[in-house]
Design an enzyme around this catalytic site. Structure first.
Site, PDB file in Angstrom:
ATOM      1  N   PRO A 276       0.835  -1.212  -0.158  1.00 15.56           N
ATOM      2  CA  PRO A 276      -0.151   0.056  -0.090  1.00 15.56           C
ATOM      3  C   PRO A 276       0.793   1.171  -0.021  1.00 15.56           C
ATOM      4  CG  PRO A 276       0.190  -0.837   2.200  1.00 15.56           C
ATOM      5  CD  PRO A 276       0.963  -1.819   1.329  1.00 15.56           C
ATOM      6  N   ARG A 314      -1.103  16.321  -9.684  1.00 15.18           N
ATOM      7  CA  ARG A 314      -2.153  14.919  -9.788  1.00 15.18           C
ATOM      8  C   ARG A 314      -3.448  15.676 -10.379  1.00 15.18           C
ATOM      9  NH1 ARG A 314      -4.755  12.605  -6.754  1.00 15.18           N
ATOM     10  NH2 ARG A 314      -4.895  11.001  -7.782  1.00 15.18           N
ATOM     11  N   CYS A 345       2.840  28.664 -16.422  1.00 15.41           N
ATOM     12  CA  CYS A 345       2.399  28.980 -17.850  1.00 15.41           C
ATOM     13  C   CYS A 345       1.889  27.856 -18.452  1.00 15.41           C
ATOM     14  CB  CYS A 345       3.607  29.983 -18.517  1.00 15.41           C
ATOM     15  SG  CYS A 345       4.018  31.557 -17.318  1.00 15.41           S
ATOM     16  N   GLU A 346       0.777  27.343 -18.134  1.00 16.54           N
ATOM     17  CA  GLU A 346       0.327  26.263 -18.761  1.00 16.54           C
ATOM     18  C   GLU A 346      -1.395  26.259 -18.571  1.00 16.54           C
ATOM     19  OE1 GLU A 346       1.514  23.844 -20.648  1.00 16.54           O
ATOM     20  OE2 GLU A 346       3.580  24.186 -20.410  1.00 16.54           O
TER      21      GLU A 346
HETATM   22  C1  LIG Z   1       2.426   2.203  -7.271  1.00 17.94           C
HETATM   23  C2  LIG Z   1       2.546   0.715  -6.607  1.00 17.94           C
HETATM   24  C3  LIG Z   1       2.063   0.464  -5.614  1.00 17.94           C
HETATM   25  C4  LIG Z   1       1.219   1.178  -4.598  1.00 17.94           C
HETATM   26  O1  LIG Z   1       0.014   1.595  -5.126  1.00 17.94           O
HETATM   27  P1  LIG Z   1      -0.946   2.569  -4.064  1.00 17.94           P
HETATM   28  O2  LIG Z   1      -2.155   2.790  -5.063  1.00 17.94           O
HETATM   29  O3  LIG Z   1      -0.346   3.892  -4.024  1.00 17.94           O
HETATM   30  O4  LIG Z   1      -1.207   1.682  -2.944  1.00 17.94           O
HETATM   31  C5  LIG Z   1       2.157  -0.786  -5.085  1.00 17.94           C
HETATM   32  N1  LIG Z   1       3.072  -1.794  -6.017  1.00 17.94           N
HETATM   33  C6  LIG Z   1       3.317  -1.418  -7.174  1.00 17.94           C
HETATM   34  C7  LIG Z   1       4.287  -2.431  -8.168  1.00 17.94           C
HETATM   35  C8  LIG Z   1       3.135  -0.009  -7.752  1.00 17.94           C
HETATM   36  O5  LIG Z   1       3.864   0.352  -8.677  1.00 17.94           O
END
Ligand SMILES: *Cc1c(COP(=O)(O)O)cnc(C)c1O
Length: 417
Positions: A276, A314, A345-346
């Site tokens: 996670p 994001r 500037c976008e």
């Molecule tokens: C980005 C990623 C995660 C984490 O994803 P979350 O959505 O932030 O929990 C876990 N494993 C791999 C291989 C990733 O690329």
């Protein structure tokens, strides 16, 4: 955002008024809550009860060494995607034996570094990579523990840019190819088949994509068993979603219960690792910004703030929605609908469209849920120094990354001779 609440009309991070943080450290600035990070990690850890598990925090979500250090102190493992991230984990006191190494393009140098540091598992994303891992391990005269990251072709029902487990994705190995790759790996002298891994995407707000993927993974584990290949660990990736704006993702307990029910049903009760990222840090941080100017034309009102897409990418990258709330709850300014826009500037430099706000120049705003994929994605586009990262712990504020200076922006550059 339990650890960011209004008290007496003032937004607080734990016990500290956010306006005080802005006054002391300036804006834009990222503010994290230690208690929030610890709470999220613990909620997953306790959800497993005494089922054998490792939480491998996905470093890419927020890689500040103070964040990694907090997690390492709680006993967390880590999911890394580069040598740079492994270096951060080591600097922060993380245990390499709890590190899994993901990523589609691991270089020879990165693999050497990971093997020298004895990471728990290298998660292989292609047959070509498997051959490289064997060659690197042979050159170092070590045996590398691997998992194959399979692609179960499950739709995580999330934004396409954060969807990774379908056949059209560059990630992982298809199920059929994985079955053969495992048999190949089992014959390689410097490879130890350790686990099976999958990660289907991010910001997943239902349990079913996880359990669907897991069920496919468990079928593969049984198929491998039948040909004499024993998997020792299930790595189920990350992806558990958070509430940005009215989403209702499963709780940690619901998410883990779904997995445990599935492994018991299949009779494959192997140790589980999860990766996670967002779930642990996403709602543990905000980005503070100040209104520079208000501006309007016939069709639009703009609140022009001092943070832009370079500070928080994001919204521009994923059309992500972040709540934007005032730091002082009461205001005498009229409520209007604003596009909250930054200085870059976008035209994509918009933190939020059509937000009802009562603001004037000089007011402070908090962009919520900015703890994951926030500062890590920041850059210096338009020659803007990166914002600081501050960690609140009770009534204390700690600088865990100071604001970048203008001098630093050109430090690595040189003129022609
Ligand atoms: C980005 C990623 C995660 C984490 O994803 P979350 O959505 O932030 O929990 C876990 N494993 C791999 C291989 C990733 O690329």
């Amino acid at each position: 955002m339990t650890f960011f609440q209004y008290h007496a009309g003032e937004l607080h991070a734990e016990h500290v008024p956010v306006s005080q943080i802005a006054k002391q450290f300036g804006t834009p600035a990222y503010v994290y809550s230690r208690a929030a990070i610890e709470h999220q990690w613990h909620s997953l850890d306790t959800a497993f009860g005494d089922y054998p598990h490792t939480i491998c925090y996905a470093v890419k979500a927020n890689s500040n060494i103070a964040v990694l250090n907090l997690l390492a102190q709680m006993g967390s493992g880590f999911d890394i995607v580069s040598e740079g991230e492994l270096r951060r984990v080591l600097l922060a006191g993380g245990d390499p034996r709890k590190v899994v190494f993901s990523g589609v393009a691991k270089s020879t140098g990165e693999l050497e570094f990971a093997m020298r540091n004895k990471v728990r598992s290298i998660n292989i994303e292609s047959v070509a990579e498997l051959h490289r891992v064997q060659a690197v391990a042979a050159s170092l005269d070590v045996v590398a523990a691997i998992a194959i990251r399979v692609n179960p072709n499950v739709d995580p029902e999330t934004h396409p840019y954060i969807s990774t487990g379908m056949d059209k994705a560059k990630f992982g190995v298809t199920m059929e190819a994985a079955f053969e790759a495992y048999q190949l790996a089992a014959k390689m002298p410097n490879i130890e088949v350790h686990g099976i891994a999958c990660h289907i995407g991010s910001q997943i707000t239902k349990t079913s994509p996880f359990t669907d993927a897991l069920s496919i993974v468990l079928d593969m584990v049984k198929r491998l068993r039948d040909v004499g290949i024993q998997i020792q660990q299930l790595d189920l990736g990350g992806g558990l979603g958070i509430n940005y704006h009215g989403e209702t993702p499963p709780s940690a307990q619901e998410y883990v219960d779904g997995m445990l029910a599935s492994v018991r049903e299949h009779g494959v009760d192997l140790p589980i690792a999860i990766e996670p990222g967002r779930y642990i840090v996403g709602n543990s941080g905000i980005m503070l910004t100040q209104v520079e100017y208000l501006k309007h034309n016939q069709s639009k009102r703009f609140a022009i703030v001092d943070a832009g897409m370079n500070d928080l990418l994001r919204p521009a990258l994923y059309q992500a929605y972040h709540e934007i709330i005032p730091v002082a709850e009461q205001s005498t300014s009229p409520i209007e609908q604003y596009d909250v826009v930054g200085p870059v500037c976008e035209s994509a430099d918009v933190l939020g469209y059509d937000r009802e706000l009562s603001v004037k120049s000089g007011d402070l705003l908090a962009v919520c849920s900015a703890g994951a994929y926030g500062h890590v994605m920041s850059n210096q586009y338009n020659s803007r120094p990166k914002p600081p990262e501050l960690m609140v712990d009770g009534d204390q504020v700690h600088v865990i990354r100071r604001r970048e200076t203008h001098d630093e922006l050109t430090l690595a550059e040189s003129l022609l001779p």
